[in-house]
Every structure is written in C-alpha cells, then in structure tokens.
Design a protein around this motif. Structure first.
Motif, mmCIF file in Angstrom:
data_model
loop_
_atom_site.group_PDB
_atom_site.id
_atom_site.type_symbol
_atom_site.label_atom_id
_atom_site.label_comp_id
_atom_site.label_asym_id
_atom_site.label_seq_id
_atom_site.Cartn_x
_atom_site.Cartn_y
_atom_site.Cartn_z
ATOM 1 N N LEU A 142 43.734 1.894 32.748
ATOM 2 C CA LEU A 142 44.980 1.668 33.451
ATOM 3 C C LEU A 142 45.182 -0.122 33.577
ATOM 4 O O LEU A 142 46.470 -0.442 33.522
ATOM 5 C CB LEU A 142 44.694 1.990 35.076
ATOM 6 N N ARG A 143 44.154 -0.512 33.800
ATOM 7 C CA ARG A 143 43.982 -1.864 33.641
ATOM 8 C C ARG A 143 44.471 -2.507 32.625
ATOM 9 O O ARG A 143 45.547 -3.619 32.421
ATOM 10 C CB ARG A 143 42.964 -2.709 34.296
ATOM 11 N N ARG A 144 44.214 -2.132 31.496
ATOM 12 C CA ARG A 144 44.574 -2.484 30.043
ATOM 13 C C ARG A 144 46.109 -2.113 29.770
ATOM 14 O O ARG A 144 46.713 -3.035 29.135
ATOM 15 C CB ARG A 144 43.829 -1.956 29.097
ATOM 16 N N GLN A 145 46.526 -0.793 30.408
ATOM 17 C CA GLN A 145 48.075 -0.703 30.002
ATOM 18 C C GLN A 145 48.857 -1.498 30.909
ATOM 19 O O GLN A 145 50.083 -1.603 30.470
ATOM 20 C CB GLN A 145 48.227 0.771 30.381
ATOM 21 N N HIS A 146 48.516 -1.945 32.168
ATOM 22 C CA HIS A 146 49.440 -2.874 32.881
ATOM 23 C C HIS A 146 49.436 -4.219 32.780
ATOM 24 O O HIS A 146 48.575 -4.677 33.510
ATOM 25 C CB HIS A 146 49.588 -1.903 34.258
ATOM 26 N N PRO A 147 50.182 -5.147 32.114
ATOM 27 C CA PRO A 147 49.747 -6.432 32.149
ATOM 28 C C PRO A 147 49.765 -7.241 33.465
ATOM 29 O O PRO A 147 49.065 -8.076 33.691
ATOM 30 C CB PRO A 147 51.031 -6.997 31.556
ATOM 31 N N PHE A 182 36.345 8.775 35.985
ATOM 32 C CA PHE A 182 37.228 7.692 36.709
ATOM 33 C C PHE A 182 37.242 6.284 36.318
ATOM 34 O O PHE A 182 38.123 5.647 36.155
ATOM 35 C CB PHE A 182 36.652 7.764 38.124
ATOM 36 N N VAL A 183 36.074 5.859 36.055
ATOM 37 C CA VAL A 183 35.970 4.387 35.562
ATOM 38 C C VAL A 183 36.864 3.981 34.212
ATOM 39 O O VAL A 183 37.317 3.063 33.847
ATOM 40 C CB VAL A 183 34.344 3.726 35.483
ATOM 41 N N GLN A 184 36.614 5.215 33.294
ATOM 42 C CA GLN A 184 37.317 5.072 32.014
ATOM 43 C C GLN A 184 38.800 4.931 32.099
ATOM 44 O O GLN A 184 39.540 4.164 31.438
ATOM 45 C CB GLN A 184 36.845 6.285 31.240
ATOM 46 N N ASP A 185 39.283 5.996 32.957
ATOM 47 C CA ASP A 185 40.713 5.719 33.147
ATOM 48 C C ASP A 185 41.145 4.734 34.193
ATOM 49 O O ASP A 185 42.390 4.022 33.808
ATOM 50 C CB ASP A 185 41.078 7.279 34.269
ATOM 51 N N LEU A 186 40.509 4.096 35.143
ATOM 52 C CA LEU A 186 40.611 3.002 35.733
ATOM 53 C C LEU A 186 40.597 1.640 34.939
ATOM 54 O O LEU A 186 41.589 0.932 34.952
ATOM 55 C CB LEU A 186 39.717 2.794 36.753
ATOM 56 N N VAL A 187 39.959 1.676 33.843
ATOM 57 C CA VAL A 187 39.858 0.440 32.794
ATOM 58 C C VAL A 187 41.173 0.641 31.900
ATOM 59 O O VAL A 187 41.818 -0.234 31.807
ATOM 60 C CB VAL A 187 38.370 0.736 32.218
ATOM 61 N N ARG A 198 32.903 1.572 23.793
ATOM 62 C CA ARG A 198 34.057 1.691 23.230
ATOM 63 C C ARG A 198 35.225 2.625 24.127
ATOM 64 O O ARG A 198 35.949 2.464 24.579
ATOM 65 C CB ARG A 198 34.117 2.151 21.912
ATOM 66 N N ASP A 199 34.542 3.802 24.403
ATOM 67 C CA ASP A 199 35.006 4.774 25.272
ATOM 68 C C ASP A 199 35.326 4.379 26.682
ATOM 69 O O ASP A 199 36.386 4.735 27.555
ATOM 70 C CB ASP A 199 34.366 6.109 25.162
ATOM 71 N N LEU A 200 34.368 3.643 27.283
ATOM 72 C CA LEU A 200 34.589 2.987 28.400
ATOM 73 C C LEU A 200 35.739 2.148 28.690
ATOM 74 O O LEU A 200 36.563 2.104 29.690
ATOM 75 C CB LEU A 200 33.175 2.378 29.171
ATOM 76 N N GLY A 201 36.006 1.537 27.472
ATOM 77 C CA GLY A 201 37.154 0.844 27.390
ATOM 78 C C GLY A 201 37.043 -0.784 27.888
ATOM 79 O O GLY A 201 37.888 -1.547 27.628
ATOM 80 N N VAL A 202 35.882 -1.264 28.049
ATOM 81 C CA VAL A 202 35.436 -2.648 28.365
ATOM 82 C C VAL A 202 35.987 -3.125 26.780
ATOM 83 O O VAL A 202 35.672 -2.997 26.018
ATOM 84 C CB VAL A 202 34.036 -3.045 28.768
ATOM 85 N N LEU A 256 38.953 -3.526 39.729
ATOM 86 C CA LEU A 256 39.323 -3.533 38.411
ATOM 87 C C LEU A 256 40.932 -3.781 38.565
ATOM 88 O O LEU A 256 41.687 -3.761 37.597
ATOM 89 C CB LEU A 256 39.266 -2.035 37.690
ATOM 90 N N THR A 257 41.513 -3.973 39.786
ATOM 91 C CA THR A 257 43.065 -3.979 39.906
ATOM 92 C C THR A 257 43.241 -5.396 40.518
ATOM 93 O O THR A 257 44.178 -5.984 40.656
ATOM 94 C CB THR A 257 43.654 -3.078 40.851
#
Length: 653
Positions: free
Chosen positions: A540-545, A533-538, A170-174, A484-485
């Motif tokens: 970021l992907r979820r925040q930006h359509p 780094f991976v948590q924040d990157l995931v 959950r915290d990883l954001g997947v 991830l982008t």
C-alpha cells in the motif's frame, strides 16, 4: 617480455594492489624506522618466527607512508607488515589496515591478510537503480542471527544464508535491507560494533566448507536463473568478499537496495599486538597512545583521532570502498554523536561531501542523539551534511500508546503525543529525512545485566501477558500501520513482520532463547496472518505516493474515543490518503471522521481483514464512504464510518 616494476609513490593505492607481475603495497606509519612486507614465502608454519629481509623492505614515500612493489604476488597470497617502531618503541607483525580479506588459519587475531583483486566478481546488476531516498522502506537485520535455523545447531548464519531469504524479503516488499556491521571483529559472536579490520568482511559470515558452499551455489544460481542471468562457478564464490558481493548483487536483482552500517566513532576493544591500535609502535609512555586513536574510550574501544588527516582519509576511504567495490547503496553511520563530541565535525563534513561526490545515489543516515536532532541533516557548514537521521519521537509515542492501551478499555491513551510525533521533527529539512521505527537492534536486544530485554518487542508491549492474543495482534497492527503510513523512512527489524515476541541477541550460547520463529510461520496462524498484513501494508505504501510525500496533517484526535486521523497528500497534486486509526476495544458505528474533500472515498485497506486472514466479515464500510459538508471539524467535510476495534482503515480519494 619482461615487465618493468611499477612506480610506487604517494598516489599508489593504500594496502595491497595486484598489478602485472606482483603487487604494490603502501601503508601509513609515519614514526616507523622501517616497514617490510612478509608473505608465506618468508615463514614456515609459524608467522611469529618470520625474519624480514632487505628485499622485502618498503621505501618511505615522504608523506608518512611506505610503499613498494613485490614481484610474484598473486590472488590469495598471505601477507603481513613487519613494522619497526621508533627509538624506544618495539617491532612486530601488523595486519594491513586496508586488507580486503583475512585468512582463517591460523585463527584471528594471529591470521595473516590475503591479497585480493578489487574486481573479480562477475556482477549481474547492470540495470539496477536504487530507489529515491523518500521511497525507501528499510529492513534491519543481523547476518549471523537472521537466518534463525535449527536451535539444536548453534552457529551463526552467513552472507549466503541471507541470500536464501531474499525471496522472503522480496515478497515482503521492502526496498532496502540494512545489515548490522559486517567488518571483522574479535570474538565468536557480536553485534559488529566492535570492528577491528575495517576493509575485511567478518570471517564468521563466510562459508569455507566446500560441500556447504556447493549447496549454496545451487540456490544462488537458481535465483540468478530466475532473472535470466549467467550462473556463478564455485571458484567465483570461494572468497568471503565475493560471498558478500553475491548477496548485494542478488538483492539488487530482486529490487532491494543494501545499506551498510559503518562504525566511525570508535574501533573495537580487542586490541591485539597486530592490530591498528599499536600500528607503528610509538613509545609514548605506558598508555601506548596510538596514531589512529585518542585515549578516550567508547563502548569498550577507543575513539578515532579525527585531527589526523590520514585517519580521516582512512575512514573516508572505507566508506567509498564499500560503495564502489561492493556497490552498496547507502551507509548508516553509528553514533555520530560521539564523533561530534570528540571534535569530528570537520571530518563528518568531509565524509558526507566526498561520499556524495563518489556516489550521489547512496543515502547517508546518521545516528545522532544530541538535543539538536536536525544538526546532522543540515547542510554544511551549518550542519554535518547527512541525508537522514534516526528518530525516536514516533517510536516512543507509538510504543507508549501500546503500553497505555494494554491497561484495558478504560485506560487513558495519549494520542495527542502520537499526533505530534507524526509530524516532521523541528528543523528537519524534509519529512523523509527522519528514519522511523518501532523496533531496532538496540531497543529490543536482551540485556544480560538486567536479565530482560532493554524494551519488549511490539507484540509484547501490546499485550505483555499474551503477545499473540487478539489484543496483542490487533494493537500491534495499529502501531505498524501508523509507522508505515507516517512521514519519514520506515524501518522494520528482523522478525517484526511475523509478530516475533522474543527479544533478540547475538550470543549463540543462548541460541534457542532468541531465535526468530521462522519455522513457526506455517503453523502459528497469528504469525502467518500478521506477515500477510505487513506485506499488504508495505505494498500500500509503495502504491500510493502520498504515503512517502511531504504532505502531512493530523486533523482529528479524540483521546476519549481513542481515535486518530492522519492525512497524507502529494504537494501540488492532491492524491490524498486518509488513515483512520482506533485503539478502542469496541467497534464504533457511524463514527464522524473529518475529510479534506467531499464525495466518494474508497476504503483500500482494513486491518480487520487480517484477523483471521481472510476475515469474511470484517468491520468496515463495504469498500467506500461518502463525505458531505459538515461544520465543527478541521476540514469542511465529514463522513460517518464503521471503525473496527483496535483497527486501521485507509481511504483514498
């Protein structure tokens, strides 16, 4: 009041189904002379000595199946079928191909099946809705290995051990996990791709010890309480099916879809006398040909006989079973290439259309490696009708980039290959329909024949001599950021988020060599920082359509400078995101980067912040840059930027 026996016919469910007063049974054995149900009431301690009687005989139903009602059957009753083959064949006990659970005593493969109700788990996920397909971020894991506990205690993890790691996921954001196959297979360890009993969860992944089960119950109920849900009782968690359902239920409560890996190209090679392979004892010569299978081998097992309508139905029933009774959110189909090459295209079309009708929100992902990669994701009748397919172009290009960059500052890095792989594969109907990864269970698994991994993990590709060095860390960040982008559905493999450099394997005899280093995260800074780094990157992907959209272009590639620019946007809306990636070992000042629009662009992500986290003096642009008119670029605007060495900067308009 005495209950009348239910009418059993061609529409009675296959397998064992509890009904008032007992259970109905139905099974497919078109060449058998007789079929009986044998329960623990007909045997002593040794099931092999049972003698079927007339009152346990099932009736032929006219369609190749046999059925009947047996009174007195309750939840947990052990049973097997006794099948007498045709003239010249033989007779013996068989496990029910549709059995919902197998008993653990006696041990597999001599164990009986257990009668289980279809719906006795108290689900808590009524409000759950899976994410749209294009918003999926998948995490692939092996149930037995993922937990990675004490190296001194070599035993598999369980479904409930995975439950204990749900907070990490959950915290990883997947947004989804993909479990390697969880159906019963022969042996004490395995990938799961040699399944034998398709409707029964793997017994190794179940908890039987009551004290251990009580410990897990505390953790399960703590997670339920966080979501304001009623607790489970010990009785509701005793069965293997309910333990798997509990895992799926709690994933849903935590915003995580569950995708199951189903193997419909072949069944495993552990074909014991009671298995599906010898089901109706046909006397067709020395090769013992089977109703369910061809004589063609694959991966140690046998390929299914797709021309047999009941075989196709068996596999389609299996897919629908996990989507309905277990509420799975999607299916990854193993090696559809093999199905295609053995005449299974009509089956695939029937499968995908039926699953789509039963559960439209469930994604169907094909593993398909023939030359026409778009064939499985092309709509029927021109294609097979799957929603997405695995891709390897971006994986190979990014891993190649890392390998070339590990050659040092002067090595040539083929970023043009990466640029090409960032675009959707030819023929695919949409960018999201390809599943992208850097690692998966096949790629980074230890190979005993070569005494080496099939391919190193990302950190070990980035710096083979010292995977956790600055070179290994920083290059791995670049590749992960591009994954991830990029367009498509990104997939991470277990341990990738903590920069795991060891290969993985499912063989517990060599447990300590392959454990994921979860216990190292707290005291190995490289792992801890990479996880953040991976948590924040995931996130970021979820925040930006734009990062999960169709809009994609690579407007700038400079191989000498080792710089690549990726542009993502939402069609018709803009909402642009620009990713600037550098695998240059030196920071670059005032570097010209082309941009699609003039004016201010925000710097919303900088990989240099994470080494070490938080880096108080990252190489960056103080939060923003300004694009001005410029000529000589793909776009009519450009900005001068500071790029960190082996780094990624993400800009939003």
């Amino acid at each position: 009041m005495r209950l009348s026996a239910p009418v059993v016919g061609p529409y009675t469910p296959m397998g064992a189904t509890l009904v008032p007063g007992g259970a109905t049974f139905r099974t497919w054995a078109p060449t058998a002379r007789s079929v009986h149900v044998v329960t623990d009431a007909h045997v002593d301690a040794d099931w092999s000595r049972c003698t079927p009687s007339d009152d346990t005989r099932l009736a032929p139903l006219g369609d190749g199946t046999w059925g009947g009602f047996v009174p007195g059957i309750t939840d947990g009753t052990p049973y097997l079928f006794w099948i007498q083959g045709p003239e010249g064949g033989s007779e013996g006990l068989k496990r029910d191909p549709y059995a919902r659970e197998l008993a653990t005593c006696p041990e597999f493969p001599d164990c009986p099946c257990l009668v289980r109700p279809a719906h006795n788990y108290p689900w808590h996920d009524a409000r759950w809705r899976p994410p749209p397909f294009h918003e999926l971020i998948i995490y692939q894991l092996h149930v037995g290995v993922f937990w990675g506990a004490d190296p001194e205690v070599p035993h598999y993890g369980t479904f409930l051990d995975v439950v204990a790691r749900i907070p990490h996921l959950r915290d990883l954001g997947v947004t989804a996990i993909q479990l390697l196959p969880i159906q019963e297979y022969d042996g004490h360890f395995g990938l799961g791709y040699a399944g034998l009993d398709y409707f029964s969860p793997e017994m190794l992944y179940q908890v039987e010890d009551q004290a251990e089960l009580a410990r897990h119950l505390v953790a399960v109920n703590a997670l339920l309480a966080k979501h304001g849900q009623a607790p489970l009782t010990l009785a509701e968690l005793v069965t293997g099916p309910n333990q798997l359902k509990c895992l799926i239920d709690l994933c849903h409560l935590n915003g995580i879809a569950v995708i199951l890996d189903l193997v419909f190209n072949h069944a495993g090679g552990g074909f014991g006398d009671r298995s599906l392979y010898f089901y109706d004892r046909q006397p067709w010569g020395d090769d013992n040909r089977s109703l369910y299978f061809t004589d063609k081998g694959w991966a140690g097992g046998k390929v299914f006989a797709y021309w047999q309508a009941p075989v196709r139905q068996f596999l389609i029933d299996n897919a629908c079973f996990f989507l309905t009774e277990y509420r799975a959110d999607g299916i990854r189909y193993d090696e559809v290439t093999v199905i295609h090459e053995h005449g299974g295209d009509p089956f695939c079309r029937d499968l995908t259309s039926t699953v789509r009708y039963v559960k439209p929100a469930a994604i169907q992902i094909a593993e398909y490696w023939n030359w026409d990669r778009a064939y499985p994701v092309t709509k029927s009748p021109d294609g097979l009708g799957f929603d997405a397919a695995l891709g390897d172009r971006l994986r190979d290009a990014l891993r190649g980039m890392l390998a070339e960059a590990s050659g040092g500052a002067e090595a040539h890095v083929r970023l043009d290959r990466v640029a090409e792989a960032l675009l959707p594969p030819p023929g695919f109907p949409a960018a999201w329909t390809v599943v992208q990864c850097l690692e998966n269970h096949d790629v980074v698994r230890w190979d005993y024949d070569s005494h080496a991994p099939r391919a190193p993990r990302v950190a070990a590709v980035a710096d083979p001599s010292h995977p956790h060095s600055w070179y290994g860390r920083s290059r791995a960040r670049v590749a992960t950021a591009l994954l991830l982008t990029a367009p498509g559905i990104p997939m991470l493999f277990m341990g990738q988020e903590i920069l795991e450099a060891r290969p993985w394997h499912d063989d517990i005899r060599f447990w300590s060599q392959f454990l994921i280093g979860w216990n190292e995260v707290d005291h190995v800074r490289a792992k801890r920082d990479f996880l953040r780094f991976v948590q924040d990157l995931v996130a970021l992907r979820r925040q930006h359509p734009a990062l999960s959209s169709e809009g994609v272009r690579v407007p700038q590639v400079h191989e000498r400078d080792r710089v690549l620019v990726l542009h993502r946007w939402v069609e018709g809306e803009g909402r642009d995101v620009v990713v600037v990636a550098s695998v240059n070992e030196q920071a670059l000042d005032h570097y010209p980067v082309t941009l699609p629009w003039p004016g201010r662009w925000r710097e919303v992500f900088n990989s240099d912040v994470y080494d070490p986290f938080p880096n108080v003096a990252p190489v960056g642009n103080f939060g923003a840059i300004h694009a001005d008119p410029a000529s000589g670029f793909a776009y009519p605007f450009a900005a001068r930027m500071r790029l960190p060495a082996n780094g990624v900067i993400v800009l939003t308009r």
